[in-house]
Design a protein around this motif. Structure first.
Motif, PDB file in Angstrom:
ATOM      1  N   THR A 118     -52.553  62.616   2.403  1.00  0.00           N
ATOM      2  CA  THR A 118     -52.054  61.303   2.032  1.00  0.00           C
ATOM      3  C   THR A 118     -51.346  60.702   3.243  1.00  0.00           C
ATOM      4  O   THR A 118     -51.135  61.374   4.258  1.00  0.00           O
ATOM      5  N   LYS A 119     -50.963  59.442   3.108  1.00  0.00           N
ATOM      6  CA  LYS A 119     -50.247  58.778   4.194  1.00  0.00           C
ATOM      7  C   LYS A 119     -48.926  59.480   4.483  1.00  0.00           C
ATOM      8  O   LYS A 119     -48.384  59.390   5.584  1.00  0.00           O
ATOM      9  N   TYR A 151     -51.522  49.856  -3.208  1.00  0.00           N
ATOM     10  CA  TYR A 151     -50.126  49.410  -3.118  1.00  0.00           C
ATOM     11  C   TYR A 151     -49.251  50.570  -2.652  1.00  0.00           C
ATOM     12  O   TYR A 151     -49.364  51.694  -3.156  1.00  0.00           O
ATOM     13  N   GLU A 152     -48.375  50.285  -1.710  1.00  0.00           N
ATOM     14  CA  GLU A 152     -47.508  51.309  -1.146  1.00  0.00           C
ATOM     15  C   GLU A 152     -46.059  51.077  -1.558  1.00  0.00           C
ATOM     16  O   GLU A 152     -45.512  49.984  -1.369  1.00  0.00           O
ATOM     17  N   SER A 154     -50.158  60.151  -4.349  1.00  0.00           N
ATOM     18  CA  SER A 154     -50.660  59.164  -3.389  1.00  0.00           C
ATOM     19  C   SER A 154     -52.166  59.280  -3.210  1.00  0.00           C
ATOM     20  O   SER A 154     -52.770  60.324  -3.484  1.00  0.00           O
ATOM     21  N   GLU A 177     -48.511  55.957  -1.656  1.00  0.00           N
ATOM     22  CA  GLU A 177     -49.552  54.941  -1.517  1.00  0.00           C
ATOM     23  C   GLU A 177     -50.494  55.123  -2.705  1.00  0.00           C
ATOM     24  O   GLU A 177     -51.132  56.166  -2.835  1.00  0.00           O
ATOM     25  N   GLU A 190     -42.702  51.989  -0.385  1.00  0.00           N
ATOM     26  CA  GLU A 190     -42.074  52.503   0.828  1.00  0.00           C
ATOM     27  C   GLU A 190     -40.671  53.021   0.536  1.00  0.00           C
ATOM     28  O   GLU A 190     -40.034  52.598  -0.436  1.00  0.00           O
TER      29      GLU A 190
END
Length: 362
Positions: free
Chosen positions: A173-174, A44-45, A109, A88, A47
């Motif tokens: 990480t993202k 699950y992100e 994340s 994330e 944002e």
């Protein structure tokens, strides 16, 4: 009348107590019951700018909390709605609401590995960075050539950070930006370089020259144990003012024009002057041609003590070393001009060792 009022008060208190007990039990049940007994992973992100009520609804839809409204009200009561961080996250369907909330507040994340092998150039690292969807190759190349970033990291001007991006596995990480990755790679290089430089057995070479030589050694080495021997050849040639005549520098000279690494070398390439063509120029090329690892850096400053001036591939990742041109020519005849010696052989046969193809020395 007073008696009636007293009865009403007692009734209201009893009702509130009952309601309170009911609500208390309801909250307790919500916070102490897992949405599922099955531990299913869910990525699950959170944002930037996402509202907590939206997050709660997402979590309910994904089976991570039983009731979005209760989760949101409970987090408000705890004063922790505003503490959720962008990221994330790896969540599981059998986590309690408290575990879910603590994870979202941690900012930790999901990390993915980004492995840079010894001997890759900035072009190859940039392509790998984009291929693995961490960012774009164009952004990576722009940053490794950014004069301000280079100066801030190395403390001196360089054309690029080629040679100073230490090959290792990095966890990203993202939300790890390109600049952060590059900074960490250079910091790792500086740590390793400063750790080994006291072991140096050579004098008069700058850091850039050491890294440049190490990058050539890295590209020319299929068998790790040969690094000090190959280093000795290049040191011997430099001391005798002989041209280095190393094929990987030609490949890098072509890459500077093409913007990418092209492995094949033609006779025309050998004769075409570039500032990296060590069949044409004297001494070392102007910059590193790849990013060397620790052992190649160590070999550059601790070469073996030999009289070797030549080496030629045995077609299996190892080499024949020679002190004079006559012996070298004999080795070329045996291993490069003899079709039977080349048939069925490949540097890839050198298993569990570094795998950089080696072109025959002229």
């Amino acid at each position: 009348m007073k008696k009636t009022i007293l009865v009403l008060i007692i009734a209201v208190v009893a009702l509130l107590t009952a309601v309170g007990a009911g609500v208390g039990y309801f909250v307790y049940d919500f916070t102490h019951t897992r949405p599922s007994e099955v531990a299913q992973d869910v990525v699950y992100e959170v944002e930037p700018g996402k509202a907590f009520n939206t997050i709660a609804k997402d979590l309910e839809n994904k089976g991570l909390v039983r009731n979005a409204t209760l989760f949101s009200l409970w987090a408000r009561f705890k004063g922790e709605r505003s503490k959720v961080k962008v990221g994330e996250y790896l969540l599981r369907t059998n986590m309690l609401p408290e575990d879910i909330l603590q994870t979202l507040m941690s900012g930790k994340s999901i990390a993915r590995s980004f492995t840079v092998s010894e001997g890759l150039s900035i072009y190859e690292i940039a392509d790998l960075y984009e291929k693995e969807k961490f960012g774009t190759a164009a952004d990576f190349l722009a940053l490794v050539r950014d004069p301000k970033l280079i100066q801030s990291l190395l403390g001196e001007p360089e054309e690029s950070l080629e040679g100073y991006l230490f090959p290792e596995t990095y966890m990203l990480t993202k939300y790890t930006d390109t600049k952060t990755l590059i900074t960490n790679m250079v910091k790792r290089f500086l740590y390793v370089y400063n750790e080994i430089i006291p072991q140096s057995e050579i004098k008069g070479m700058s850091r850039r020259e050491i890294v440049t030589l190490a990058s050539i050694i890295e590209k020319e080495t299929g068998a790790p144990e040969e690094r000090p021997l190959i280093s000795s050849i290049f040191h011997n040639r430099l001391n005798k003012k002989m041209k280095l005549q190393t094929d990987p520098t030609i490949i890098y000279g072509k890459a500077e024009k093409l913007g990418k690494i092209v492995i094949n070398i033609t006779r025309a390439d050998l004769l075409t002057p570039t500032r990296y063509n060590t069949y044409v120029i004297d001494g070392l090329p102007p910059t590193p041609i790849a990013n060397p690892g620790r052992e190649a850096l160590l070999a550059a400053i601790k070469p073996a003590s030999t009289n070797y001036l030549f080496f030629v591939s045995k077609n299996d990742g190892t080499h024949i070393f020679s002190e004079d041109y006559k012996a070298h020519q004999k080795a070329v005849q045996s291993f490069q001009l003899n079709a039977k010696a080349r048939e069925g052989h490949s540097w890839k046969e050198l298993k569990k060792k570094e795998t950089q193809p080696v072109a025959p020395k002229k």
